[in-house]
Design an enzyme around this catalytic site. Sequence first.
Site, PDB file in Angstrom:
ATOM      1  N   ASP A  72     -34.560  85.186-104.331  1.00  0.00           N
ATOM      2  CA  ASP A  72     -33.852  86.560-104.361  1.00  0.00           C
ATOM      3  C   ASP A  72     -34.354  86.371-106.313  1.00  0.00           C
ATOM      4  O   ASP A  72     -34.796  85.643-107.027  1.00  0.00           O
ATOM      5  CB  ASP A  72     -31.901  85.241-104.816  1.00  0.00           C
ATOM      6  CG  ASP A  72     -31.029  87.408-105.453  1.00  0.00           C
ATOM      7  OD1 ASP A  72     -31.923  88.079-106.767  1.00  0.00           O
ATOM      8  OD2 ASP A  72     -30.446  86.372-105.582  1.00  0.00           O
ATOM      9  N   ASN A  99     -41.790  95.438-107.541  1.00  0.00           N
ATOM     10  CA  ASN A  99     -40.605  96.518-106.667  1.00  0.00           C
ATOM     11  C   ASN A  99     -39.845  96.603-106.636  1.00  0.00           C
ATOM     12  O   ASN A  99     -38.888  97.232-105.408  1.00  0.00           O
ATOM     13  CB  ASN A  99     -41.658  96.962-105.327  1.00  0.00           C
ATOM     14  CG  ASN A  99     -41.001  97.607-104.422  1.00  0.00           C
ATOM     15  OD1 ASN A  99     -41.151  99.060-105.106  1.00  0.00           O
ATOM     16  ND2 ASN A  99     -40.662  97.656-103.576  1.00  0.00           N
ATOM     17  N   TYR A 165     -27.629 102.242-112.065  1.00  0.00           N
ATOM     18  CA  TYR A 165     -29.063 102.411-111.702  1.00  0.00           C
ATOM     19  C   TYR A 165     -29.817 103.180-113.218  1.00  0.00           C
ATOM     20  O   TYR A 165     -31.203 102.826-113.072  1.00  0.00           O
ATOM     21  CB  TYR A 165     -29.343 103.911-110.657  1.00  0.00           C
ATOM     22  CG  TYR A 165     -30.229 103.975-109.481  1.00  0.00           C
ATOM     23  CD1 TYR A 165     -31.334 102.626-109.266  1.00  0.00           C
ATOM     24  CD2 TYR A 165     -30.746 105.127-110.067  1.00  0.00           C
ATOM     25  CE1 TYR A 165     -32.246 102.674-108.682  1.00  0.00           C
ATOM     26  CE2 TYR A 165     -32.338 105.029-109.313  1.00  0.00           C
ATOM     27  CZ  TYR A 165     -32.974 104.270-109.008  1.00  0.00           C
ATOM     28  OH  TYR A 165     -34.204 104.443-108.212  1.00  0.00           O
ATOM     29  N   LYS A 169     -33.260 101.051-114.462  1.00  0.00           N
ATOM     30  CA  LYS A 169     -34.483 101.972-114.418  1.00  0.00           C
ATOM     31  C   LYS A 169     -35.055 102.448-116.140  1.00  0.00           C
ATOM     32  O   LYS A 169     -36.096 102.049-116.098  1.00  0.00           O
ATOM     33  CB  LYS A 169     -34.501 102.492-113.635  1.00  0.00           C
ATOM     34  CG  LYS A 169     -34.325 102.495-112.424  1.00  0.00           C
ATOM     35  CD  LYS A 169     -35.678 102.125-111.450  1.00  0.00           C
ATOM     36  CE  LYS A 169     -35.153 101.529-110.370  1.00  0.00           C
ATOM     37  NZ  LYS A 169     -36.285 100.336-110.048  1.00  0.00           N
ATOM     38  N   THR A 200     -37.330 105.988 -98.329  1.00  0.00           N
ATOM     39  CA  THR A 200     -37.236 104.368 -97.124  1.00  0.00           C
ATOM     40  C   THR A 200     -36.154 104.619 -96.824  1.00  0.00           C
ATOM     41  O   THR A 200     -35.032 105.203 -96.629  1.00  0.00           O
ATOM     42  CB  THR A 200     -37.545 103.992 -98.838  1.00  0.00           C
ATOM     43  OG1 THR A 200     -36.048 103.768 -99.651  1.00  0.00           O
ATOM     44  CG2 THR A 200     -38.730 103.727 -99.113  1.00  0.00           C
TER      45      THR A 200
END
Length: 261
Positions: A72, A99, A165, A169, A200
Amino acid sequence: MTTTDAGRHTTSVDDDALNGSVAVVTGAARGVGRATVAWLHARGVRVLAEDIRPEVEDLAAEFDGVATLTGDVSREETALRAVELARERFGGLDILVNNAGRTLNRPFTETTAEDWDSLMAVNARGAFLHAREAFRTMRENARGGAIVNVGSYTCTVGLPEGSAYTASKGALAQLTKVIALEGGPHNIRANVVAPGVIETDLLDNIRDDSRAYLRSFAAAHPLGRVAQPEEIAEIIGFLASARSGFMTGAVVAADGGFTAA
């Protein structure tokens, strides 16, 4: 290895020296992470591929010499083990690619504290922990190192229904700038690649129509399509190499023009 007139190294890894250098790549099992492992491996980089998904172990069979770690990313012991394993297996660490990431589409008022904590844990805390441990190892080397954080176009613009999110970022972008400032004296560079939408499997677990949904964003990019993982891996590789030797603290847009307007 290139140098300045004063004899100081200008970059941690040059194009020729990528062969034999050592990298840790998180979120390596699929998508951009897997494409990055392939890009680095093809250039002779010795890679430790890390992911929470056990399938990351398959990369060791697919790419000769690649080591793997299942863990993790948000747990401190995983970051410690990743850097330790890179040193044990390959003798050091030159490149870190943060990533691993999660996403969530949910209205701000419906986003729970658990949602917030979960995304921050992976997207920001995980990158912080791995960068911290990588930095500690890289500063022991005269050649320094390169840290590449995979952000998003939301590093610089908002995303409706993406409060957690987008915040995670944005935090990653600011973290990168601090690493660049503190890393300069040690010849450690840190940069962010900020992609647009990538085709993806990131949404596969929360949407049955994830691929069609992703492709529906094509028109939002002036180039008229979403990115492929291999295209982002190319930019990650650039930021890890001497071709970007005078770049640090940068947020590099790779978004098909999404943020150009």
